[in-house]
Design an enzyme around this catalytic site. Structure first.
Site, short mmCIF file in Angstrom:
data_model
loop_
_atom_site.label_atom_id
_atom_site.label_comp_id
_atom_site.label_asym_id
_atom_site.label_seq_id
_atom_site.Cartn_x
_atom_site.Cartn_y
_atom_site.Cartn_z
N LYS A 1 -58.04 142.67 -3.75
CA LYS A 1 -58.41 141.32 -3.38
C LYS A 1 -59.70 140.75 -3.66
O LYS A 1 -60.02 139.66 -3.88
CB LYS A 1 -57.51 141.01 -2.05
N TYR B 1 -55.35 147.72 -1.66
CA TYR B 1 -54.98 146.32 -1.84
C TYR B 1 -56.20 145.51 -1.57
O TYR B 1 -56.51 144.69 -2.31
CB TYR B 1 -54.07 146.28 -0.43
N1 LIG Z 1 -48.58 137.30 3.81
C1 LIG Z 1 -49.79 137.16 4.25
O1 LIG Z 1 -50.31 137.26 5.35
C2 LIG Z 1 -51.14 137.06 3.28
C3 LIG Z 1 -52.35 137.07 3.69
C4 LIG Z 1 -53.28 137.16 2.80
C5 LIG Z 1 -52.98 137.04 1.27
N2 LIG Z 1 -51.73 137.09 0.99
C6 LIG Z 1 -51.48 137.12 -0.49
O2 LIG Z 1 -50.62 136.01 -0.90
C7 LIG Z 1 -49.68 136.45 -1.86
C8 LIG Z 1 -48.12 136.35 -1.32
O3 LIG Z 1 -48.14 137.24 -0.22
P1 LIG Z 1 -46.64 137.43 0.52
O4 LIG Z 1 -46.77 137.59 1.77
O5 LIG Z 1 -45.68 136.21 0.03
O6 LIG Z 1 -45.90 138.44 -0.14
P2 LIG Z 1 -44.39 138.82 -0.98
O7 LIG Z 1 -44.48 140.40 -1.01
O8 LIG Z 1 -43.44 138.16 0.07
O9 LIG Z 1 -44.40 138.13 -2.22
C9 LIG Z 1 -44.97 138.60 -3.38
C10 LIG Z 1 -43.96 138.19 -4.68
O10 LIG Z 1 -44.59 139.02 -5.78
C11 LIG Z 1 -43.51 139.49 -6.62
N3 LIG Z 1 -44.04 140.63 -7.30
C12 LIG Z 1 -44.49 141.77 -7.01
N4 LIG Z 1 -44.71 142.56 -7.97
C13 LIG Z 1 -44.68 141.68 -9.21
C14 LIG Z 1 -44.82 142.05 -10.47
N5 LIG Z 1 -45.27 142.83 -11.09
N6 LIG Z 1 -44.50 140.75 -11.46
C15 LIG Z 1 -44.08 139.68 -10.92
N7 LIG Z 1 -43.88 139.63 -9.49
C16 LIG Z 1 -44.19 140.37 -8.53
C17 LIG Z 1 -42.48 139.80 -5.61
O11 LIG Z 1 -41.45 140.18 -6.08
C18 LIG Z 1 -42.78 138.55 -4.34
O12 LIG Z 1 -41.56 137.86 -4.62
C19 LIG Z 1 -49.93 137.87 -2.22
O13 LIG Z 1 -51.07 137.96 -3.34
C20 LIG Z 1 -50.70 138.43 -1.12
O14 LIG Z 1 -51.88 139.54 -1.28
C21 LIG Z 1 -50.74 137.21 1.82
#
Ligand SMILES: NC(=O)c1ccc[n+]([C@@H]2O[C@H](COP(=O)([O-])OP(=O)(O)OC[C@H]3O[C@@H](n4cnc5c(N)ncnc54)[C@H](O)[C@@H]3O)[C@@H](O)[C@H]2O)c1
Length: 277
Positions: free
Chosen positions: A161, A157
């Site tokens: 990123k 992952y």
């Molecule tokens: N939550 C955190 O603390 C955090 C921190 C840093 C970065 N991020 C980044 O933020 C973004 C969102 O994170 P989150 O916590 O909301 O995650 P999450 O898992 O809640 O949301 C991800 C969404 O992407 C969708 N998804 C997954 N695979 C897919 C595909 N092949 N096609 C279309 N949709 C797809 C899922 O159904 C989900 O709704 C991600 O890119 C994550 O890497 C999150």
């Protein structure tokens, strides 16, 4: 006159069915954008669109797996046909297999690359021709602090990123003179369903949650709204001279790059646990 900050824009947000992506989509709509809500989960897409429309905004559900070229093209065409040229793209959808590299299966590794990197490539590739024609666009890749710093237990992952921040820089040079800006955002830990699920599964959830808060120099994890604020800025014309940038929305974690030195002793064990995640 109180003009909304994204009035007149057509935005596509991937992974907008929940978590941070949903927060960005709902906020974009509240700022006046017409929003394509793309997610692999059709029911989640529709629920977010219902929420946007109930608040008086414009949204379109786009069920789609971003790793599939034909599905991506169909979703982009559908949004453009409904609302017009897409001028804002948020590449947010991602999957996060856990494990050190030797513990990551080839299947998990490939899926992580297929969604996080190839998916971003496919969606960008489908959207960019319209932006080039309009000579206007803002593309924002969702990176992560772990893509810059590296955090334990999420190697594949983190690799993707870091790749997304590099991709934003590279793309910014290709399109800077053609009206398209490309930036990335690297959040620290965000108070999101993903965090809640992870913490709830631990043997000592309160201690682990406190350790996540302590890990950030500001003393707490971030909120979805705090991430969405930065996306609104980058999507809007307020950031018209910003391209090739990576915005760290991480409460100072990226600057300090280490655990707080003055954390109370009873949190020491929890800090170790977080480092072992
Ligand atoms: N939550 C955190 O603390 C955090 C921190 C840093 C970065 N991020 C980044 O933020 C973004 C969102 O994170 P989150 O916590 O909301 O995650 P999450 O898992 O809640 O949301 C991800 C969404 O992407 C969708 N998804 C997954 N695979 C897919 C595909 N092949 N096609 C279309 N949709 C797809 C899922 O159904 C989900 O709704 C991600 O890119 C994550 O890497 C999150």
């Amino acid at each position: 006159m109180n003009l909304r900050r994204l009035e007149g824009k057509v935005a596509l947000v991937t992974g907008a069915g929940g978590g941070i992506g949903k927060g960005i989509a709902v906020r974009f709509a509240a700022e006046g954008a017409q929003v394509g809500v793309l997610d692999i989960n059709p029911a989640l897409c529709q629920a977010v669109v219902d929420e946007i429309q109930a608040a008086g905004g414009a949204g379109l559900a786009l069920p789609c797996d971003i790793s599939k070229e034909d599905q991506v093209q169909a979703a982009v065409d559908k949004l453009a046909a409904a609302f017009g040229t897409i001028t804002v793209l948020v590449n947010n959808a991602a999957v996060m297999p856990s494990g050190r590299l030797h513990e990551t299966s080839p299947e998990d590794f490939d899926r992580c690359v297929a969604v996080n990197l190839r998916g971003t490539y496919l969606v960008s590739r489908a959207v960019i021709p319209g932006m080039l024609q309009a000579r206007k666009g803002s593309i924002i890749h969702m990176s992560s602090v772990t893509g810059i710093l590296g955090l334990p237990g999420i190697a594949a992952y983190s690799m993707t990123k870091g790749g997304l921040a590099a991709l934003a820089r590279a793309m910014s040079t290709d399109y800077a003179r053609l009206g398209i800006r490309v930036n990335s955002v690297s959040p620290g830990t965000i108070d999101s369903p993903m965090l809640h699920h992870f913490v709830a599964a631990q043997s000592n959830p309160e201690l682990i949650r406190k350790a996540f808060d302590d890990m950030h120099p500001i003393g707490r994890v971030g909120t979805i709204e705090e991430v969405a604020n930065v996306f609104v800025f980058l999507a809007s014309d307020e950031s018209s001279f910003v391209t090739g940038a990576n915005y760290e929305v991480d409460g100072g974690l990226g600057v300090k790059g280490e655990q707080p030195q003055d954390a109370p002793a009873d949190h020491a064990k929890a800090k170790e646990s977080v480092l072992e995640i």
